[in-house]
Enzyme design. Structure first.
Site, PDB file in Angstrom:
ATOM      1  N   HIS B 120       0.865  -1.183   0.000  1.00  0.00           N
ATOM      2  CA  HIS B 120       0.000   0.000   0.000  1.00  0.00           C
ATOM      3  C   HIS B 120       0.908   1.242   0.000  1.00  0.00           C
ATOM      4  O   HIS B 120       2.002   1.215   0.548  1.00  0.00           O
ATOM      5  CB  HIS B 120      -0.833  -0.051   1.286  1.00  0.00           C
ATOM      6  CG  HIS B 120      -1.906   0.992   1.391  1.00  0.00           C
ATOM      7  ND1 HIS B 120      -1.654   2.295   1.757  1.00  0.00           N
ATOM      8  CD2 HIS B 120      -3.249   0.922   1.198  1.00  0.00           C
ATOM      9  CE1 HIS B 120      -2.801   2.977   1.789  1.00  0.00           C
ATOM     10  NE2 HIS B 120      -3.778   2.171   1.450  1.00  0.00           N
ATOM     11  N   ASP B 197       3.257  -3.984   8.125  1.00  0.00           N
ATOM     12  CA  ASP B 197       2.057  -3.183   7.955  1.00  0.00           C
ATOM     13  C   ASP B 197       0.880  -4.120   8.222  1.00  0.00           C
ATOM     14  O   ASP B 197       0.534  -4.948   7.396  1.00  0.00           O
ATOM     15  CB  ASP B 197       2.020  -2.629   6.531  1.00  0.00           C
ATOM     16  CG  ASP B 197       0.699  -1.917   6.228  1.00  0.00           C
ATOM     17  OD1 ASP B 197      -0.225  -1.968   7.064  1.00  0.00           O
ATOM     18  OD2 ASP B 197       0.604  -1.325   5.139  1.00  0.00           O
ATOM     19  N   GLN B 200      -4.226  -4.612   7.232  1.00  0.00           N
ATOM     20  CA  GLN B 200      -5.158  -5.649   6.787  1.00  0.00           C
ATOM     21  C   GLN B 200      -5.055  -6.923   7.610  1.00  0.00           C
ATOM     22  O   GLN B 200      -6.060  -7.591   7.845  1.00  0.00           O
ATOM     23  CB  GLN B 200      -4.902  -5.996   5.306  1.00  0.00           C
ATOM     24  CG  GLN B 200      -5.205  -4.872   4.339  1.00  0.00           C
ATOM     25  CD  GLN B 200      -6.669  -4.454   4.338  1.00  0.00           C
ATOM     26  OE1 GLN B 200      -7.557  -5.240   4.671  1.00  0.00           O
ATOM     27  NE2 GLN B 200      -6.927  -3.203   4.003  1.00  0.00           N
ATOM     28  N   LYS B 223     -10.112  -0.145  10.793  1.00  0.00           N
ATOM     29  CA  LYS B 223     -10.272  -1.411  10.071  1.00  0.00           C
ATOM     30  C   LYS B 223     -10.498  -2.563  11.044  1.00  0.00           C
ATOM     31  O   LYS B 223     -10.758  -3.690  10.632  1.00  0.00           O
ATOM     32  CB  LYS B 223      -9.038  -1.690   9.223  1.00  0.00           C
ATOM     33  CG  LYS B 223      -8.836  -0.650   8.119  1.00  0.00           C
ATOM     34  CD  LYS B 223      -7.754  -1.068   7.141  1.00  0.00           C
ATOM     35  CE  LYS B 223      -7.137   0.126   6.466  1.00  0.00           C
ATOM     36  NZ  LYS B 223      -7.595   0.342   5.094  1.00  0.00           N
ATOM     37  N   CYS B 362      -4.819   2.498  -3.614  1.00  0.00           N
ATOM     38  CA  CYS B 362      -3.527   2.968  -3.097  1.00  0.00           C
ATOM     39  C   CYS B 362      -2.402   1.969  -3.333  1.00  0.00           C
ATOM     40  O   CYS B 362      -1.504   1.821  -2.501  1.00  0.00           O
ATOM     41  CB  CYS B 362      -3.613   3.312  -1.616  1.00  0.00           C
ATOM     42  SG  CYS B 362      -4.791   4.608  -1.253  1.00  0.00           S
TER      43      CYS B 362
HETATM   44  C1  LIG Z   1      -2.240  -2.619   3.712  1.00  0.00           C
HETATM   45  C2  LIG Z   1      -2.607  -1.230   4.144  1.00  0.00           C
HETATM   46  N1  LIG Z   1      -1.659  -0.438   4.658  1.00  0.00           N
HETATM   47  C3  LIG Z   1      -1.930   0.803   5.085  1.00  0.00           C
HETATM   48  C4  LIG Z   1      -3.196   1.328   4.985  1.00  0.00           C
HETATM   49  C5  LIG Z   1      -3.420   2.741   5.450  1.00  0.00           C
HETATM   50  O1  LIG Z   1      -4.194   2.795   6.611  1.00  0.00           O
HETATM   51  P1  LIG Z   1      -4.763   4.199   7.103  1.00  0.00           P
HETATM   52  O2  LIG Z   1      -5.390   4.853   5.923  1.00  0.00           O
HETATM   53  O3  LIG Z   1      -5.744   3.836   8.153  1.00  0.00           O
HETATM   54  O4  LIG Z   1      -3.620   4.994   7.642  1.00  0.00           O
HETATM   55  C6  LIG Z   1      -4.220   0.525   4.453  1.00  0.00           C
HETATM   56  C7  LIG Z   1      -5.609   0.981   4.342  1.00  0.00           C
HETATM   57  O5  LIG Z   1      -5.971   1.865   3.630  1.00  0.00           O
HETATM   58  C8  LIG Z   1      -3.903  -0.766   4.016  1.00  0.00           C
HETATM   59  O6  LIG Z   1      -4.844  -1.557   3.487  1.00  0.00           O
END
Ligand SMILES: Cc1ncc(COP(=O)(O)O)c(C=O)c1O
Ligand SMILES: Cc1ncc(COP(=O)(O)O)c(C=O)c1O
Lengths: 131, 406, 406, 131
Positions: B120, B197, B200, B223, B362
């Site tokens: 991401h 990370d 998910q 999430k 993203c």
């Molecule tokens: C794998 C992953 N990393 C990072 C993020 C970013 O999370 P957030 O937007 O809550 O900071 C997301 C979700 O959008 C994600 O799916």
């Protein structure tokens, strides 16, 4: 104005686009992209010495709205002069589509329009005729 | 299953046009159970105050509530100590914190940070930024054709120059679950740290930061059935103690002079300013909720939904499901319909009450690799059921029909 | 007045020990009106989704709600355009964003940043950090004996080397209201920018960023009767456009390549990751609430409370009120009781149901200047009334009696 | 254990502290501060060759809890050996105060205790007798 996003006009143009393809005689062309959804519209114009659009073609890929809108745009602008195009507003383009778009989908509906406006301004730049 | 579904008020209500809601966008943000929503109201209605050192009556209560949430989160992820759990505004902030507070002063020319194309943007762009700032190099572990890390080529990517491996626990597009045990082992062997990370992966399966031992774990409350506006960075105490703060301001300070200051202890050092007080507390409630359902049960329900969805969608002609087979992934199905553009798909599914997401999610690098600019993603949570999949499949047919592409 | 008070559920309930709550800590964090609490529940119960580009039914609604909140906030502070309003996690984050995204690449040796000793750590430590990082110099406008900026010495602090004046709109300890018009004028004359820390000032008086024109304005939702976990950075478009992003991740990206990326437009460029969606929306509701009461009315109520509190406390022997006279300040009264240490004071007031704050209030420099390590602070909001002051005064006497110091 | 924070013991020690002031014959001293609330406790010990605390004094300023606790501490430790002090736990110190402290106020109640522990460890450091 329809709330039904995919109404007949859009679907007809999506299915049988007007002037989709490459215009050999193009005097200028410009491509706009929407990186977020991958829509791409290349607008190609054949403009004569009176600055009148003789032919307008588009090419590209993307959602039904972006492609149909480009087709509708081409149909609409042929025969118009660049002066007239300068007056042509985003709201008029949206009206042409005959559907109500949310802010997000307006970007799709205006992709060809954005390419058109860029062509108008860059033409002005190069000829130096802009006020 | 009905009992889980009925815990979520939003799922019980028809949409504005009367259709029932089929929510298949939990990977973007999960819905909230009643207990989490109530925890917020209860906080604001009965004991809200700024956290830290309020000596008045509920000033103490709110501190206890925030620290209680921290402890439950620490326990959930297997952290040795609660102060290894830093409250942030989300995964993005957590990873930026590590990139800047750890990476910026520790990386230099010749050092390498190892990422990969399924990450991401939140676990990619901060590393692009800090490697550019420091002169370090960003490297990518290649992916296999079906969207997994190519472990056979892992060795050639790792060397004594590797300082950090930043990897997602689970891909938010392909659903791929990455082998964190293999990665930590390989990273440890060359002296590199590992950041996971967990945006998910944390909501979908039990995680224990001590086994396999990871150095940093980032995830988002929203999430994990918690409120928006709060997230977590777990960091091994050893590293957190060596790092300078990221944000500066109140609470992270021990002493302030005219031009210099000294830092407070953990976790305060990384929690400058007013915490997302109510959100941190309600995230604690979300953790209780998830523990109540149990990760075993969550996994069982989700894997069943995934298997069914994958099967049903694969039967549709001209529809391509991205990513590995179900044994290697979590409850996410991203697909390309050769007849209908993702934006049109999402828009037309919306008429049937189905909430999916269309776009690059993203992950532009991954989409380049897939050769498409956008995909349609359906993601599942334990509040979904088979009937949701029925509506999705019917919706795809409906989209094709509407666009006269069936 | 009763009607304002009754808007706040928490104020209607007795504390655990049965005493009524006398909340005099609004400068730390304000309580929340019913409409704000309900806005959060409504969001989570009926249309919650991640913001941005959700094409499903309430995916559009949530975008509109967030952007609607942005517009109302922009209007409230007189911003020319909504995209000049960036959602952050709070004042601390907003100021750190400017210090790093503006300051770090623009400041260099010889440049000066002008602060002063009454600043909250949030508007001091980020400037200490970035001046140290860049080799720039941090300078202080001297304070007068009664705790105001010494404007007579302003000229000697400003020069063509001054790049930024960072100043609080209102001191969170002394209550001092700073003359932003004089400061912007003087800063403009030497070509310096002005950042106003509006954490305290925005909730208490109407602000218009175009008059006097400030370059950056930072404030927190939780002090403006909004939820915790959200704040605002206003920045003039001109500057925001020139700045690089602060946090990197989703949403702030236009295109991502393997090692480099290009940035999205405003405000997305500074809003990496999932927004505090529900909190941003509820902050919009808080702005509506505040507009409904009206800043004129808020000012009238608060100034009356301030005058009364200041008078009543000044009549208590051996009790010193810090800061200027009431014409120069907002509704904050910080004091030192020579007979009772602030911590004991707060602890003993707590028995009487009074919530005040004791400590350095994140202003250690100011406390050095005052010659005390801690003070006791009572701060007022429109939901307070005269009877709260009675309980405070009685409570101070009670504290002295309990510690046998009366 | 009393829930009443300011009970008689605390108030008595706050009003009439035991051994508050400067100990001329001190063999070691250490100051602990709580920067957040400004409490300060300087603990001064006279330790004899058998490592027994002959006299304990404190000085400082701060809230009733921190000052009374330092006074109670001085009274408690006189006559004890440093070995005994090594065994002396924070929980015992809190018990001595006879009141229940919240986490925040425990920092006040343990300020003198922290100074004491620092002295024990630094003594070990300098004499090298620690195992
Ligand atoms: C794998 C992953 N990393 C990072 C993020 C970013 O999370 P957030 O937007 O809550 O900071 C997301 C979700 O959008 C994600 O799916
Ligand atoms: C003047 C001032 N600036 C900045 C802050 C920091 O605000 P926050 O903690 O919400 O980031 C505060 C409040 O604590 C304040 O009073």
């Amino acid at each position: 104005m329809s709330d039904e996003l995919y109404d007949e006009l859009i679907l007809d143009h999506y299915e049988s686009p007007y002037h989709r393809g490459q215009l050999e005689a193009a005097s200028c062309s410009h491509t706009e992209r929407n990186p977020l959804c991958g829509d791409r519209v290349e607008l190609q114009l054949q403009v004569d010495s009176e600055r009148r659009i003789q032919q307008a073609y588009f090419d590209g890929e993307g959602c039904a709205i972006s492609q149909a809108a480009a087709s509708i745009l081409c149909e609409h602008i042929e025969g118009k002069t660049m002066e007239e195009i300068e007056e042509f507003a985003a709201s008029e383009m949206l009206d042409l589509l005959q559907v109500r778009l949310t802010a997000t989908r307006q970007r799709c509906g205006l992709l060809g329009f954005k390419a058109l406006k860029t062509l108008v301004y860059s033409e002005d730049d190069s000829t130096g005729t802009s006020p | 299953m009905e009992s889980i579904r009925s815990d979520f008020p939003i799922l019980g209500q028809p949409l504005a046009d009367g259709t029932p809601l089929v929510y298949l966008d939990s990977a973007s943000s999960a819905q909230k159970p009643r207990v989490v929503i109530d925890a917020l109201s209860e906080c604001y209605e009965t004991y809200y105050a700024n956290a830290h050192r309020g000596v008045y009556q509920f000033g103490v209560k709110i501190d206890e509530a925030v620290e209680g949430a921290r402890e439950r989160i620490a326990r959930m992820i297997g952290a040795e100590r609660p102060e290894e759990v830093i409250f942030t505004s989300g995964t993005t902030m957590s990873i930026n914190l590590v990139a800047q507070a750890w990476g910026r002063s520790r990386l230099s020319e010749g050092d390498e940070v190892l990422v990969n194309e399924m990450e991401h943007h939140a676990n990619l762009v901060p590393w692009q930024q800090v490697t550019r700032q420091t002169g370090a190099t960003l490297r990518h572990i290649p992916l296999t054709g079906d969207g997994r890390l190519d472990l056979e080529r892992l060795d050639e990517c790792l060397s004594s120059r590797t300082r950090l491996v930043a990897v997602t626990g689970m891909s938010n597009v392909l659903g791929t679950i990455n082998p964190i045990d293999r990665l930590t082992e390989a990273a440890r062997a060359v002296g590199a740290l590992v950041l996971v990370d967990g945006a998910q992966s944390v909501p979908h399966a039990a995680v224990d930061v001590s086994n396999p031992q990871v150095d940093f774990l980032a995830f988002s409350g929203h999430k994990l059935y918690g409120p928006s506006g709060v997230g977590v960075l777990y960091g091994r105490r050893e590293w957190l103690e060596q790092m300078d703060p990221f944000l500066c301001g109140g609470n992270m300070i021990s002493e302030v002079g005219m031009t210099e200051s000294t830092w407070a202890e953990l976790p305060a050092k990384f929690e400058a300013g007013t915490l997302p007080v109510a959100q941190a507390i309600a995230l604690g409630t979300a953790v209780d909720y998830v523990n109540g359902v149990g990760f075993d049960e969550i996994g069982r329900i989700e894997q069943a939904l995934l298997a069914e969805a994958q099967q049903r969608l694969s039967e549709i002609p001209d529809l391509l499901i991205h990513g590995p087979s179900v044994e290697h992934k979590g409850a996410i199905v991203s697909f390309s319909d050769e007849r209908v553009h993702p934006h049109d798909m999402a828009e037309l599914l919306k008429r049937k009450g189905v909430a999916v997401r269309a776009g690059h999610h993203c992950t532009m690098l991954l989409h380049s690799l897939l050769g498409v600019v956008a995909t349609t993603r359906a993601s599942f949570a334990p509040y979904n059921d088979s009937s949701d999949i029925d509506v999705l499949v019917d919706g795809i047919q409906y989209a094709r029909k509407t666009l006269r592409r069936d």
